[in-house]
Design a protein around this motif. Structure first.
Motif, PDB file in Angstrom:
ATOM      1  N   ILE A 194     -48.069  39.699  19.137  1.00  0.00           N
ATOM      2  CA  ILE A 194     -49.181  38.727  19.147  1.00  0.00           C
ATOM      3  C   ILE A 194     -50.468  39.393  18.662  1.00  0.00           C
ATOM      4  O   ILE A 194     -51.220  38.828  17.854  1.00  0.00           O
ATOM      5  N   TYR A 195     -50.718  40.603  19.125  1.00  0.00           N
ATOM      6  CA  TYR A 195     -51.917  41.328  18.711  1.00  0.00           C
ATOM      7  C   TYR A 195     -51.881  41.615  17.203  1.00  0.00           C
ATOM      8  O   TYR A 195     -52.894  41.498  16.503  1.00  0.00           O
ATOM      9  N   THR A 196     -50.696  41.978  16.679  1.00  0.00           N
ATOM     10  CA  THR A 196     -50.564  42.253  15.245  1.00  0.00           C
ATOM     11  C   THR A 196     -50.855  40.999  14.432  1.00  0.00           C
ATOM     12  O   THR A 196     -51.551  41.048  13.404  1.00  0.00           O
ATOM     13  N   HIS A 197     -50.334  39.865  14.886  1.00  0.00           N
ATOM     14  CA  HIS A 197     -50.586  38.599  14.190  1.00  0.00           C
ATOM     15  C   HIS A 197     -52.075  38.285  14.182  1.00  0.00           C
ATOM     16  O   HIS A 197     -52.639  37.891  13.140  1.00  0.00           O
ATOM     17  N   PHE A 198     -52.725  38.470  15.302  1.00  0.00           N
ATOM     18  CA  PHE A 198     -54.159  38.212  15.400  1.00  0.00           C
ATOM     19  C   PHE A 198     -54.938  39.191  14.522  1.00  0.00           C
ATOM     20  O   PHE A 198     -55.897  38.810  13.839  1.00  0.00           O
TER      21      PHE A 198
ATOM     22  N   MET B 167     -47.568  46.638   4.307  1.00  0.00           N
ATOM     23  CA  MET B 167     -48.461  47.048   5.388  1.00  0.00           C
ATOM     24  C   MET B 167     -48.602  45.943   6.438  1.00  0.00           C
ATOM     25  O   MET B 167     -48.714  46.210   7.623  1.00  0.00           O
ATOM     26  N   LYS B 168     -48.584  44.710   5.964  1.00  0.00           N
ATOM     27  CA  LYS B 168     -48.701  43.584   6.890  1.00  0.00           C
ATOM     28  C   LYS B 168     -47.445  43.455   7.753  1.00  0.00           C
ATOM     29  O   LYS B 168     -47.523  43.193   8.949  1.00  0.00           O
ATOM     30  N   ASN B 169     -46.284  43.656   7.127  1.00  0.00           N
ATOM     31  CA  ASN B 169     -45.017  43.515   7.856  1.00  0.00           C
ATOM     32  C   ASN B 169     -44.757  44.700   8.789  1.00  0.00           C
ATOM     33  O   ASN B 169     -44.031  44.565   9.776  1.00  0.00           O
ATOM     34  N   LEU B 170     -45.338  45.856   8.448  1.00  0.00           N
ATOM     35  CA  LEU B 170     -45.127  47.043   9.276  1.00  0.00           C
ATOM     36  C   LEU B 170     -45.616  46.827  10.699  1.00  0.00           C
ATOM     37  O   LEU B 170     -45.032  47.332  11.658  1.00  0.00           O
ATOM     38  N   GLY B 171     -46.686  46.049  10.837  1.00  0.00           N
ATOM     39  CA  GLY B 171     -47.227  45.771  12.167  1.00  0.00           C
ATOM     40  C   GLY B 171     -46.271  45.015  13.063  1.00  0.00           C
ATOM     41  O   GLY B 171     -46.378  45.072  14.289  1.00  0.00           O
ATOM     42  N   TYR B 172     -45.307  44.297  12.455  1.00  0.00           N
ATOM     43  CA  TYR B 172     -44.308  43.571  13.231  1.00  0.00           C
ATOM     44  C   TYR B 172     -43.067  44.417  13.495  1.00  0.00           C
ATOM     45  O   TYR B 172     -42.359  44.193  14.481  1.00  0.00           O
ATOM     46  N   ILE B 173     -42.802  45.354  12.603  1.00  0.00           N
ATOM     47  CA  ILE B 173     -41.612  46.190  12.752  1.00  0.00           C
ATOM     48  C   ILE B 173     -41.802  47.246  13.840  1.00  0.00           C
ATOM     49  O   ILE B 173     -40.898  47.505  14.643  1.00  0.00           O
TER      50      ILE B 173
END
Length: 601
Positions: A501-505, A516-522
């Motif tokens: 949730i924090y990564t999405h925000f 780089m954007k997807n790394l925050g979810y992985i």
């Protein structure tokens, strides 16, 4: 009486007389007399056997005494005796010492329990073996072959602290061997002294050789974590700390320089020897057995120098509590792994003291963790604010950056040069959002070392977690997932969800795109696998930290909007119209041009 009657009486009397004379048996011997006769015969037989046995035993004793005398010389009489267990204890520990050899056989820590709530035996006679050997004119003498007589006394020192002293002596008129143990109230340290009184010419060695092997008893439910945190540590007299690794393979090392202390340190407890001067010729060994009741097998052999027949050292039998260990001797607090040098300062000087302070007011360690999160986040709030503003500036100038990408997308060097010019004109630093986050990293990683080693959390419950020092099992799986396990840790699951949730925000605040954007979810998913079997206190800390950070950024967003930030950027743009390049910018631009020329050639 007629004639016939008289004749009958005479015949009857004659029959009785004849029967009595010819057929009556001899007088019976009384039963008591018969028994006495049997006993007399038995006693005579036993006496004969005893005489033979006495002669045999006498021959055996003579042979044994001769062999003992040949092996031990004047010390032979000290090898005969009765073994007794002697107890030295205070309010914290109970130490059992054998009268044979005068060595420590068992240590119990009174304040703690094992994971199955049994008395916590740091080691016992079956798991630990110590051999002290000294050279004599008859060859090596193992002190475990000698019997000692004991005496114990209690007194108080100048500070009014009760001290127990156990003295064990063995010898004769020609000399004595004296071993003394001293234990003070409120201490985990047992001081030991060794002394040879007289015996001129008997002992030829100038050192006491020790071999100590300990099969470290498992005290925690999570054996894998215990083995990961258990090490054989040592500290040299030159001030260097080192240890054998945490691998499962057999490891051995001979230490070239004198050593100040050696410790068998498992996850939360340590058994150690600390020299009064130094230990020499130190060798250490460590291995991992198949037995699940044993964490590791650790062993050391070393020499304790004798000065005028005397030597001394100190045992430490107690918990791996940082503040407690720091008071013992130099470097002893390193038995608690506080992390690498760039994060250890956070634990040593901030977190340990925060915990100690909050323990005075709160008994629930879940509450203490929450308070620590809020205090750290409050202290780091200026950095969080700067990070947010930096990312917001990068976001509002994204259209200008996109234009440069369209114009110079095929020329990476030119693109970088134009970006640098743009950042300079707009008064924006590309690292303004990252640098504050980097400065917060030591606090983030420090917890990864603190919580797995925090004995304060041991067997402390919070919510559904029965023990914050190990993983919380919300429910068990009917199968095992590789790299994850067969249980589900709810705190780890909550941490993962909060991080996503924090990564999405956070992605809404930054210009991150693509990988780089997807790394925050992985990353959160990867950490879910890693931390599932780590202490619940660690996952709970990261979960609360994510929620507080999320709240901070939401609050900042309420007071800082993109229009105001854009206005500040335009204001900087006007100020920097005629601004000359700084020396750093010029050097950076020249370096980029040189790199581009080299690439083209």
């Amino acid at each position: 009486m007629d004639r016939n009657q008289a004749t009958g009486l005479i015949l009857f009397a004659a029959v009785i007389l004849v029967y009595s004379f010819f057929f009556a048996s001899a007088p019976e011997i009384p039963e008591v007399e018969t028994a006495t006769t049997t006993q007399t015969e038995s006693v005579q037989s036993n006496a004969a056997n005893q005489s033979t046995l006495t002669e045999t035993n006498s021959d055996n004793d003579s042979t044994m005494d001769a062999a003992r005398l040949a092996k031990y010389g004047v010390l032979a009489s000290m090898t005969v005796g009765e073994e007794k267990d002697l107890t030295l204890e205070n309010d914290l520990i109970q130490v059992k010492i054998s009268s044979k050899g005068a060595q420590v056989n068992e240590v119990i820590l009174k304040e703690y329990k094992s994971w199955n709530m049994e008395p916590l035996e740091l080691f016992n006679e079956e798991s630990s073996k110590m051999d002290f050997i000294i050279e004599s004119k008859n060859g090596p003498l193992d002190l475990n072959d000698l019997y000692f007589t004991s005496s114990i006394e209690s007194n108080e020192n100048e500070e009014g602290v009760k001290i127990q002293t156990l003295t064990l002596k063995s010898g004769s008129e020609s000399g004595q061997i004296i071993q003394t143990y001293t234990l003070a109230d409120g201490s985990y340290e047992v001081k030991k002294s060794f002394e040879i009184d007289r015996y001129p010419g008997v002992f030829t060695g100038n050192a006491l050789a020790l071999t100590w092997e300990d099969q470290v008893i498992a005290q925690e439910m999570n054996l894998a974590e215990s083995r990961r945190q258990s090490r054989l540590n040592y500290y040299t007299t030159s001030g260097s700390f080192d240890n054998l690794g945490a691998g499962d393979d057999l490891e051995q090392e001979t230490i070239a320089e004198p050593v100040k202390w050696v410790s068998f340190s498992q996850r939360f407890f340590t058994a150690a020897m600390i020299a009064d001067t130094d230990f020499q010729n130190v060798s250490i060994t460590q291995s991992t057995p198949a037995d699940s009741s044993i964490v590791r097998t650790m062993a050391t052999s070393l020499s304790i120098p004798l000065q005028d027949g005397k030597a001394g050292f100190t045992y430490y039998f107690g918990p791996d509590k940082y503040k407690t260990l720091k008071k013992v001797t130099d470097g002893f607090e390193d038995n608690v792994d506080m992390g690498y040098f760039f994060v250890s300062w956070v634990n040593k000087y901030i977190i340990v003291n925060l915990f100690a302070f909050l323990e005075k007011f709160f008994t629930n360690y879940g509450v203490i963790i929450v308070i620590i999160v809020f205090l750290i986040k409050l202290a780091l709030f200026p950095l969080t604010y700067k990070s947010y503003i930096g990312m917001a500036k990068m976001r509002v100038i994204k259209p200008e950056i996109d234009e440069l990408k369209e114009k110079y997308g095929d020329d990476a060097t030119k693109m970088q040069q134009e970006q640098m010019k743009l950042f300079s004109k707009l008064g924006v630093s590309p690292i303004s959002g990252c640098l504050p986050m980097v400065l917060q990293m030591p606090f983030l990683f420090a917890m990864f070392f603190f919580f797995p080693n925090a004995i304060e959390l041991r067997q402390e419950s919070f919510l559904w977690a029965t023990d914050l020092s190990t993983y919380d099992t919300f429910f068990n799986l009917p199968f095992t997932i590789p790299f994850y396990g067969s249980h589900v840790s709810m705190f780890t699951l909550l941490m993962t969800v909060s991080q996503i949730i924090y990564t999405h925000f956070n992605n809404q605040l930054t210009t991150a795109t693509g990988p780089m954007k997807n790394l925050g979810y992985i990353m959160p998913v990867m950490f879910m696998f890693i931390l599932n079997s780590y202490p619940a206190g660690l996952s709970f800390y990261y979960f609360v930290s994510n929620m507080v950070t999320f709240g901070q950024q939401a609050m900042i967003k309420l007071f800082v909007d993109d229009e105001k930030i854009r206005a500040k950027v335009e204001e900087s743009k006007l100020k920097n119209v005629d601004k000359k390049k700084s020396k750093f910018q010029q050097k950076l631009e020249n370096a980029m041009k040189a790199a581009d020329n080299t690439r083209k050639k």
